[in-house]
Scaffold this motif. Structure first.
Motif, PDB file in Angstrom:
ATOM      1  N   MET A 195       0.851  -1.200   0.000  1.00 46.98           N
ATOM      2  CA  MET A 195       0.000   0.000   0.000  1.00 46.98           C
ATOM      3  C   MET A 195       0.886   1.250   0.000  1.00 46.98           C
ATOM      4  SD  MET A 195      -2.745   1.072   2.899  1.00 46.98           S
ATOM      5  CE  MET A 195      -3.582  -0.493   2.777  1.00 46.98           C
ATOM      6  N   ILE A 196       0.585   2.181  -0.880  1.00 45.86           N
ATOM      7  CA  ILE A 196       1.399   3.394  -0.977  1.00 45.86           C
ATOM      8  C   ILE A 196       0.813   4.467  -0.054  1.00 45.86           C
ATOM      9  CG2 ILE A 196       2.135   5.267  -2.506  1.00 45.86           C
ATOM     10  CD1 ILE A 196       2.471   3.220  -4.693  1.00 45.86           C
ATOM     11  N   CYS A 197       1.664   5.051   0.769  1.00 49.82           N
ATOM     12  CA  CYS A 197       1.221   6.072   1.716  1.00 49.82           C
ATOM     13  C   CYS A 197       0.776   7.326   0.981  1.00 49.82           C
ATOM     14  CB  CYS A 197       2.367   6.397   2.673  1.00 49.82           C
ATOM     15  SG  CYS A 197       1.990   7.760   3.768  1.00 49.82           S
ATOM     16  N   PRO A 198      -0.418   7.837   1.272  1.00 45.19           N
ATOM     17  CA  PRO A 198      -0.903   9.051   0.605  1.00 45.19           C
ATOM     18  C   PRO A 198      -0.161  10.317   1.048  1.00 45.19           C
ATOM     19  CG  PRO A 198      -2.457   8.353   2.272  1.00 45.19           C
ATOM     20  CD  PRO A 198      -1.397   7.291   2.217  1.00 45.19           C
ATOM     21  N   THR A 199       0.519  10.229   2.202  1.00 46.02           N
ATOM     22  CA  THR A 199       1.205  11.414   2.719  1.00 46.02           C
ATOM     23  C   THR A 199       2.618  11.540   2.162  1.00 46.02           C
ATOM     24  OG1 THR A 199      -0.066  11.182   4.745  1.00 46.02           O
ATOM     25  CG2 THR A 199       1.838  12.653   4.831  1.00 46.02           C
ATOM     26  N   CYS A 200       3.393  10.441   2.257  1.00 42.38           N
ATOM     27  CA  CYS A 200       4.805  10.523   1.874  1.00 42.38           C
ATOM     28  C   CYS A 200       5.149   9.601   0.702  1.00 42.38           C
ATOM     29  CB  CYS A 200       5.696  10.219   3.079  1.00 42.38           C
ATOM     30  SG  CYS A 200       5.638   8.501   3.591  1.00 42.38           S
ATOM     31  N   ALA A 221       5.543   6.531   0.558  1.00 40.95           N
ATOM     32  CA  ALA A 221       6.384   5.373   0.857  1.00 40.95           C
ATOM     33  C   ALA A 221       5.596   4.090   0.589  1.00 40.95           C
ATOM     34  CB  ALA A 221       6.832   5.412   2.310  1.00 40.95           C
ATOM     35  N   GLN A 222       6.308   3.049   0.158  1.00 40.63           N
ATOM     36  CA  GLN A 222       5.670   1.761  -0.095  1.00 40.63           C
ATOM     37  C   GLN A 222       5.603   0.969   1.209  1.00 40.63           C
ATOM     38  OE1 GLN A 222       4.514   0.298  -3.251  1.00 40.63           O
ATOM     39  NE2 GLN A 222       3.600  -1.002  -1.702  1.00 40.63           N
ATOM     40  N   ASN A 223       4.385   0.588   1.598  1.00 38.73           N
ATOM     41  CA  ASN A 223       4.196  -0.236   2.787  1.00 38.73           C
ATOM     42  C   ASN A 223       3.547  -1.549   2.382  1.00 38.73           C
ATOM     43  OD1 ASN A 223       4.745   1.663   5.252  1.00 38.73           O
ATOM     44  ND2 ASN A 223       3.599   2.877   3.783  1.00 38.73           N
ATOM     45  N   THR A 224       3.643  -2.558   3.236  1.00 34.33           N
ATOM     46  CA  THR A 224       2.971  -3.823   2.938  1.00 34.33           C
ATOM     47  C   THR A 224       1.460  -3.638   3.049  1.00 34.33           C
ATOM     48  OG1 THR A 224       3.114  -4.511   5.234  1.00 34.33           O
ATOM     49  CG2 THR A 224       4.901  -5.195   3.803  1.00 34.33           C
ATOM     50  N   ALA A 225       0.710  -4.525   2.453  1.00 33.33           N
ATOM     51  CA  ALA A 225      -0.742  -4.389   2.351  1.00 33.33           C
ATOM     52  C   ALA A 225      -1.418  -4.388   3.724  1.00 33.33           C
ATOM     53  CB  ALA A 225      -1.308  -5.514   1.509  1.00 33.33           C
ATOM     54  N   THR A 226      -0.809  -5.039   4.700  1.00 34.72           N
ATOM     55  CA  THR A 226      -1.438  -5.151   6.016  1.00 34.72           C
ATOM     56  C   THR A 226      -0.942  -4.091   6.993  1.00 34.72           C
ATOM     57  OG1 THR A 226       0.237  -6.779   6.554  1.00 34.72           O
ATOM     58  CG2 THR A 226      -1.905  -7.617   5.844  1.00 34.72           C
ATOM     59  N   THR A 227      -0.087  -3.178   6.532  1.00 33.63           N
ATOM     60  CA  THR A 227       0.460  -2.163   7.422  1.00 33.63           C
ATOM     61  C   THR A 227      -0.633  -1.190   7.866  1.00 33.63           C
ATOM     62  OG1 THR A 227       2.524  -2.292   6.211  1.00 33.63           O
ATOM     63  CG2 THR A 227       2.261  -0.425   7.694  1.00 33.63           C
ATOM     64  N   VAL A 228      -0.741  -0.988   9.169  1.00 34.54           N
ATOM     65  CA  VAL A 228      -1.760  -0.096   9.704  1.00 34.54           C
ATOM     66  C   VAL A 228      -1.258   1.348   9.676  1.00 34.54           C
ATOM     67  CG1 VAL A 228      -3.152   0.467  11.727  1.00 34.54           C
ATOM     68  CG2 VAL A 228      -2.701  -1.921  11.144  1.00 34.54           C
ATOM     69  N   HIS A 229      -0.020   1.534  10.104  1.00 33.99           N
ATOM     70  CA  HIS A 229       0.583   2.865  10.087  1.00 33.99           C
ATOM     71  C   HIS A 229       1.768   2.857   9.123  1.00 33.99           C
ATOM     72  CE1 HIS A 229      -1.805   4.229  13.441  1.00 33.99           C
ATOM     73  NE2 HIS A 229      -1.462   3.144  14.123  1.00 33.99           N
ATOM     74  N   CYS A 230       1.927   3.927   8.368  1.00 34.26           N
ATOM     75  CA  CYS A 230       3.038   4.055   7.432  1.00 34.26           C
ATOM     76  C   CYS A 230       4.372   3.900   8.164  1.00 34.26           C
ATOM     77  CB  CYS A 230       2.983   5.409   6.732  1.00 34.26           C
ATOM     78  SG  CYS A 230       4.395   5.716   5.664  1.00 34.26           S
ATOM     79  N   MET A 231       5.253   3.057   7.605  1.00 36.59           N
ATOM     80  CA  MET A 231       6.565   2.826   8.207  1.00 36.59           C
ATOM     81  C   MET A 231       7.402   4.100   8.213  1.00 36.59           C
ATOM     82  SD  MET A 231       6.619  -0.388   8.969  1.00 36.59           S
ATOM     83  CE  MET A 231       6.342  -2.072   8.481  1.00 36.59           C
ATOM     84  N   GLN A 232       7.139   4.962   7.238  1.00 33.26           N
ATOM     85  CA  GLN A 232       7.963   6.152   7.032  1.00 33.26           C
ATOM     86  C   GLN A 232       7.497   7.316   7.909  1.00 33.26           C
ATOM     87  OE1 GLN A 232      10.358   5.700   4.482  1.00 33.26           O
ATOM     88  NE2 GLN A 232      11.361   7.529   5.264  1.00 33.26           N
ATOM     89  N   CYS A 233       6.209   7.640   7.845  1.00 34.22           N
ATOM     90  CA  CYS A 233       5.737   8.864   8.484  1.00 34.22           C
ATOM     91  C   CYS A 233       4.660   8.620   9.540  1.00 34.22           C
ATOM     92  CB  CYS A 233       5.209   9.845   7.437  1.00 34.22           C
ATOM     93  SG  CYS A 233       3.683   9.298   6.656  1.00 34.22           S
ATOM     94  N   GLY A 234       4.180   7.376   9.674  1.00 36.93           N
ATOM     95  CA  GLY A 234       3.224   7.064  10.727  1.00 36.93           C
ATOM     96  C   GLY A 234       1.780   7.380  10.400  1.00 36.93           C
ATOM     97  N   THR A 235       1.495   7.802   9.182  1.00 31.98           N
ATOM     98  CA  THR A 235       0.108   8.046   8.771  1.00 31.98           C
ATOM     99  C   THR A 235      -0.708   6.767   8.926  1.00 31.98           C
ATOM    100  OG1 THR A 235       0.736   9.743   7.178  1.00 31.98           O
ATOM    101  CG2 THR A 235      -1.376   8.657   6.814  1.00 31.98           C
ATOM    102  N   THR A 236      -1.909   6.889   9.460  1.00 29.45           N
ATOM    103  CA  THR A 236      -2.780   5.726   9.610  1.00 29.45           C
ATOM    104  C   THR A 236      -3.350   5.366   8.246  1.00 29.45           C
ATOM    105  OG1 THR A 236      -3.327   6.494  11.809  1.00 29.45           O
ATOM    106  CG2 THR A 236      -4.729   4.776  10.893  1.00 29.45           C
TER     107      THR A 236
END
Ligand SMILES: [Zn+2]
Length: 103
Positions: free
Chosen positions: A1-6, A8-23
């Motif tokens: 899943m791509i973070c809408p804020t930064c 960053a590429q996150n895994t599909a099950t990631t709740v918070h962005c690894m990079q910036c913490g966006t929910t």
């Protein structure tokens, strides 16, 4: 899943962005209620875990150093700290539920 804020590429099950913490779970449309519920459960568990660790350390510290006059042995301190961990876990989950109840 791509973070809408930064972006960053996150895994599909990631709740918070690894990079910036966006929910991410709230930004992503099309997820089932079960998926959102699972994400909230994960948050609850995380808060419960933090609460447990915090409670354990806090009670252990207080019994060992602040209430040193009680001359508790290590077993009693450990037992008290476990009680603190239990209480902390519950408090953490209550905080998490209050926080995500409306989402
Ligand atoms: Zn991000």
């Amino acid at each position: 899943m791509i973070c809408p804020t930064c972006t960053a590429q996150n895994t599909a099950t990631t709740v918070h962005c690894m990079q910036c913490g966006t929910t991410l779970i709230h930004e992503a449309g099309g997820h089932s209620d079960n998926y959102k519920k699972a994400a909230n459960d994960l948050n609850n568990k995380m808060y419960g875990g933090y609460g447990s660790i915090l409670g354990f350390c806090l009670v252990g510290f207080v019994l060992k150093f602040v209430l040193a006059d009680l001359y508790l042995d290590d077993h009693q301190i450990y037992g008290g700290a476990l009680g603190g961990a239990f209480a902390g876990g519950i408090i953490g989950r209550i905080i998490a539920r209050t926080k995500w109840r409306d989402s």
